[in-house]
Design an enzyme around this catalytic site. Structure first.
Site, PDB file in Angstrom:
ATOM      1  N   SER A 139       0.727  -1.359   0.086  1.00  0.00           N
ATOM      2  CA  SER A 139       0.171  -0.089   0.156  1.00  0.00           C
ATOM      3  C   SER A 139       0.995   1.371  -0.001  1.00  0.00           C
ATOM      4  CB  SER A 139      -1.077  -0.086   1.360  1.00  0.00           C
ATOM      5  OG  SER A 139      -1.425   1.219   1.437  1.00  0.00           O
ATOM      6  N   TYR A 152      -1.448  -1.174  10.530  1.00  0.00           N
ATOM      7  CA  TYR A 152      -1.828  -1.553   9.262  1.00  0.00           C
ATOM      8  C   TYR A 152      -0.636  -0.839   8.380  1.00  0.00           C
ATOM      9  CZ  TYR A 152      -3.745  -1.223   4.512  1.00  0.00           C
ATOM     10  OH  TYR A 152      -4.071  -1.454   3.254  1.00  0.00           O
TER      11      TYR A 152
END
Length: 257
Positions: A139, A152
């Protein structure tokens, strides 16, 4: 060159980027192994793709947060796999201090531990054949810490670092490893973290992200990682250069909106 694996395994295939990659790979003629917890969605997708593209789709319902999911998956999937896509991922959004420890454990289990275990389970067979590809979905949060997504973002930074190190080891065995770093993407992910996270980059569709990944794999020498979207690429570059004492409070305020 058009990258066309004979058989592709995709985790997190029941929605979002996983589903988009499944559709694009089926369109290219790749048979599929679709992996996720929600078996009903997997079977609907498998039926759609088999009818549309005459490919073979195998469904494996599996919770990747369990013990040794990669070994379990390798035992359940017979035959060779040419492409492994580690796409499954979850997030826990909110203050780390107030977070439920079990939720954080699950993020670590799915986003990091499962990805490593799946790579470890499938890479040896690829190395023995001296062919194969592993695509690990990271990401753009990998390029900067993100308050309220602390675990995360750190997990995605791990995926990026791990994938690049694994690229160096695997390439000597004829196996390609690449990380995909999407920015904000229109998926169920925003049901968890809220649409304010789009401040980190430019919102894209899952199909745009899938096309970016496959276009990168089409290259004669695929990159170690690819960021989806020009604005997201610029945002990631800026985040790497910006002083963290200035950047982090801005991100924190944005994520609390």
């Amino acid at each position: 060159m058009v990258f066309t694996p004979s058989r592709s395994l995709i985790t997190g295939a029941s929605a979002g980027i996983g589903t988009a990659l499944a559709r694009r790979l089926a369109e290219r003629g790749s048979d599929l192994v679709l992996v996720a917890r929600r078996e009903d969605r997997l079977r609907d997708l498998a039926s759609e793709l088999q009818s549309a593209y005459a490919v073979t789709c195998e469904v494996v319902a599996l919770d990747l947060s369990g013990d040794r999911p990669g070994a379990t998956l390798r035992a359940r999937v017979e035959g060779d796999v040419d492409l492994v896509v580690n796409n499954a991922g979850i997030a826990a959004q909110g203050s780390f201090i107030d977070a439920d420890a079990a939720d954080l454990d699950r993020v670590i289990a799915v986003d990091m531990a499962a990805l490593v275990d799946v790579c470890h389970a499938f890479l040896p067979d690829m190395a023995a054949r001296r062919s194969g590809t592993i695509l690990n979905v990271s990401s753009t949060t990998a390029f900067q810490p993100v308050p309220t997504l602390a675990v995360y973002a750190a997990a995605k930074a791990f995926v990026l670092s791990f994938s690049q190190a694994l690229w160096c080891e695997a390439i000597t065995h004829g196996v390609q490893v690449m990380a995909l770093a999407p920015g904000p993407t229109k998926t169920e992910f925003f049901d968890v973290i809220g649409e304010n996270a789009a401040v980190i980059g430019s919102l894209q569709t899952a199909d745009q992200v899938a096309r970016t990944a496959l276009s990168a794999l089409d290259r004669r020498r695929p990159p170690l990682y690819v960021i989806s979207g020009r604005r997201n690429t610029l945002a990631a570059a800026g985040a790497r250069l910006a002083p963290k004492r200035l950047l982090l409070p801005i991100l924190a305020r944005s994520m609390r909106l």
